[in-house]
Scaffold this motif. Structure first.
Motif, PDB file in Angstrom:
ATOM      1  N   GLY A  16      26.464 -19.483 -22.074  1.00  0.00           N
ATOM      2  CA  GLY A  16      25.378 -18.796 -21.385  1.00  0.00           C
ATOM      3  C   GLY A  16      24.392 -18.163 -22.338  1.00  0.00           C
ATOM      4  O   GLY A  16      24.350 -18.475 -23.526  1.00  0.00           O
ATOM      5  N   GLY A  17      23.590 -17.241 -21.825  1.00  0.00           N
ATOM      6  CA  GLY A  17      22.537 -16.635 -22.623  1.00  0.00           C
ATOM      7  C   GLY A  17      21.310 -17.524 -22.665  1.00  0.00           C
ATOM      8  O   GLY A  17      21.325 -18.672 -22.184  1.00  0.00           O
ATOM      9  N   THR A  18      20.238 -16.994 -23.209  1.00  0.00           N
ATOM     10  CA  THR A  18      19.017 -17.788 -23.368  1.00  0.00           C
ATOM     11  C   THR A  18      19.283 -18.932 -24.331  1.00  0.00           C
ATOM     12  O   THR A  18      19.741 -18.717 -25.455  1.00  0.00           O
ATOM     13  CB  THR A  18      17.872 -16.911 -23.910  1.00  0.00           C
ATOM     14  OG1 THR A  18      17.564 -15.912 -22.953  1.00  0.00           O
ATOM     15  CG2 THR A  18      16.628 -17.742 -24.183  1.00  0.00           C
ATOM     16  N   GLN A  19      19.016 -20.135 -23.911  1.00  0.00           N
ATOM     17  CA  GLN A  19      19.213 -21.317 -24.754  1.00  0.00           C
ATOM     18  C   GLN A  19      18.019 -21.454 -25.696  1.00  0.00           C
ATOM     19  O   GLN A  19      16.873 -21.535 -25.255  1.00  0.00           O
ATOM     20  CB  GLN A  19      19.360 -22.558 -23.888  1.00  0.00           C
ATOM     21  CG  GLN A  19      20.490 -22.486 -22.878  1.00  0.00           C
ATOM     22  CD  GLN A  19      21.857 -22.505 -23.523  1.00  0.00           C
ATOM     23  OE1 GLN A  19      22.292 -23.531 -24.039  1.00  0.00           O
ATOM     24  NE2 GLN A  19      22.543 -21.373 -23.494  1.00  0.00           N
ATOM     25  N   TYR A  20      18.298 -21.480 -27.007  1.00  0.00           N
ATOM     26  CA  TYR A  20      17.251 -21.480 -28.029  1.00  0.00           C
ATOM     27  C   TYR A  20      17.272 -22.833 -28.719  1.00  0.00           C
ATOM     28  O   TYR A  20      18.152 -23.113 -29.529  1.00  0.00           O
ATOM     29  CB  TYR A  20      17.519 -20.347 -29.005  1.00  0.00           C
ATOM     30  CG  TYR A  20      16.408 -20.016 -29.975  1.00  0.00           C
ATOM     31  CD1 TYR A  20      15.065 -20.134 -29.643  1.00  0.00           C
ATOM     32  CD2 TYR A  20      16.711 -19.534 -31.252  1.00  0.00           C
ATOM     33  CE1 TYR A  20      14.064 -19.804 -30.529  1.00  0.00           C
ATOM     34  CE2 TYR A  20      15.717 -19.187 -32.149  1.00  0.00           C
ATOM     35  CZ  TYR A  20      14.400 -19.322 -31.789  1.00  0.00           C
ATOM     36  OH  TYR A  20      13.402 -18.974 -32.691  1.00  0.00           O
ATOM     37  N   GLU A  21      16.314 -23.684 -28.393  1.00  0.00           N
ATOM     38  CA  GLU A  21      16.337 -25.075 -28.821  1.00  0.00           C
ATOM     39  C   GLU A  21      15.219 -25.397 -29.807  1.00  0.00           C
ATOM     40  O   GLU A  21      14.121 -24.847 -29.719  1.00  0.00           O
ATOM     41  CB  GLU A  21      16.201 -25.995 -27.600  1.00  0.00           C
ATOM     42  CG  GLU A  21      17.266 -25.773 -26.541  1.00  0.00           C
ATOM     43  CD  GLU A  21      17.260 -26.858 -25.478  1.00  0.00           C
ATOM     44  OE1 GLU A  21      16.469 -27.817 -25.612  1.00  0.00           O
ATOM     45  OE2 GLU A  21      18.057 -26.748 -24.543  1.00  0.00           O
ATOM     46  N   LEU A  22      15.511 -26.328 -30.703  1.00  0.00           N
ATOM     47  CA  LEU A  22      14.490 -26.846 -31.599  1.00  0.00           C
ATOM     48  C   LEU A  22      13.641 -27.876 -30.868  1.00  0.00           C
ATOM     49  O   LEU A  22      14.174 -28.731 -30.147  1.00  0.00           O
ATOM     50  CB  LEU A  22      15.131 -27.530 -32.813  1.00  0.00           C
ATOM     51  CG  LEU A  22      15.806 -26.668 -33.870  1.00  0.00           C
ATOM     52  CD1 LEU A  22      16.368 -27.570 -34.976  1.00  0.00           C
ATOM     53  CD2 LEU A  22      14.839 -25.671 -34.463  1.00  0.00           C
ATOM     54  N   LEU A  23      12.343 -27.816 -31.056  1.00  0.00           N
ATOM     55  CA  LEU A  23      11.459 -28.821 -30.485  1.00  0.00           C
ATOM     56  C   LEU A  23      11.821 -30.196 -31.048  1.00  0.00           C
ATOM     57  O   LEU A  23      12.040 -30.358 -32.253  1.00  0.00           O
ATOM     58  CB  LEU A  23      10.002 -28.498 -30.827  1.00  0.00           C
ATOM     59  CG  LEU A  23       8.963 -29.481 -30.294  1.00  0.00           C
ATOM     60  CD1 LEU A  23       8.901 -29.464 -28.781  1.00  0.00           C
ATOM     61  CD2 LEU A  23       7.589 -29.159 -30.886  1.00  0.00           C
TER      62      LEU A  23
END
Length: 260
Positions: free
Chosen positions: A138-145
């Motif tokens: 969970g939590g905000t998913q922080y993804e690379l473009l």
């Protein structure tokens, strides 16, 4: 300073990402963004606690926390958890192998991320290489473009996922191709599909020619936000339309480009 239509605040970006190995992270105070994400580049490059405290008085600060690293391991050596000043939020990541010892790299990610999100429930969770694990905790998913980001966002939203998603993107505010390649050519070249397509030993900056320049010209637009302020604004808007909530820009040519 960027003004008018060239103002970085006109890009639609929501936050700035800084690398403490490259700059004094207090430079974030000179940018128009309310949030600064600070990358982890090894323990020796951690900003001083006083610097983090000063930043957090003016900005939302998110400090990258590699959960397998000594000092940040919530299931073991966690001495640095208490060192982080109150008010500084987290970006929980497995940790880049380049900044971890062999022992740290062998540690299991899943239980450490789960324990860390219990301690910091408002953390962002870096998804690179651990997408399913990140989604599970969970939590905000922080993804690379990447070239598939927009498609992946739409697919995730179509399944009913309503959690927050943040996208990290190296950014070059220029429509000059040489400046773009100097800024993010090498970065794009490290992505596996790009590395496979590039000719062996090809230059990956403004010196690139022929097939290498052709491959890089597309790749930098798959893995970074590049172009004029208006161009970047359009790209950010497309990401948000696809389902992104927050877009974080890393100033690939130096934080001065983001100053206002």
């Amino acid at each position: 300073m960027l003004t008018g239509e060239r103002s970085v605040s006109q890009t639609g970006l929501d936050a700035v990402a800084l690398k403490p190995k490259e700059c004094d992270v207090r430079a974030a105070l000179d940018t128009p963004f309310g949030t600064v994400a600070i990358d982890y580049e090894g323990r020796e490059h951690l900003p001083d606690a006083d610097v983090l405290r000063e930043l957090s008085e003016a900005k939302e600060v998110r400090l990258t926390t590699p959960v397998r690293a000594d000092g940040f391991d919530p299931t073991g050596d966690d001495e640095l958890w208490e060192w982080v000043p109150e008010g500084v939020r987290r970006v929980l990541v497995a940790g880049h192998a380049a900044y971890l010892t062999e022992t740290e790299r062998r540690r299991a990610v899943s239980p450490r991320l789960a324990a860390a999100i219990e301690r910091a429930p408002d953390a962002w969770v870096g998804t690179e290489g651990i997408e399913r694990v990140a989604l599970a905790v969970g939590g905000t998913q922080y993804e690379l473009l990447s070239r598939s980001t927009a498609r992946d966002l739409r697919a995730l939203r179509a399944t009913g996922y309503d959690g927050e998603i943040a996208i990290y993107a190296p950014t070059v505010l220029s429509d000059d191709e040489d400046e773009i390649l100097d800024g993010v050519g090498a970065y794009a070249a490290r992505r596996r599909p790009v590395a496979k397509a590039l000719p062996e030993d090809a230059a990956t900056d403004a010196r690139a020619t022929g097939r290498a320049r052709e491959v890089l010209g597309k790749a930098v637009r798959d893995y970074a936000l590049v172009g004029s302020v208006a161009d970047v604004r359009e790209q950010v808007a497309s990401l948000k339309e696809a389902g992104a909530d927050v877009v974080v820009g890393y100033p690939a040519r130096g934080v001065d480009e983001f100053a206002e």
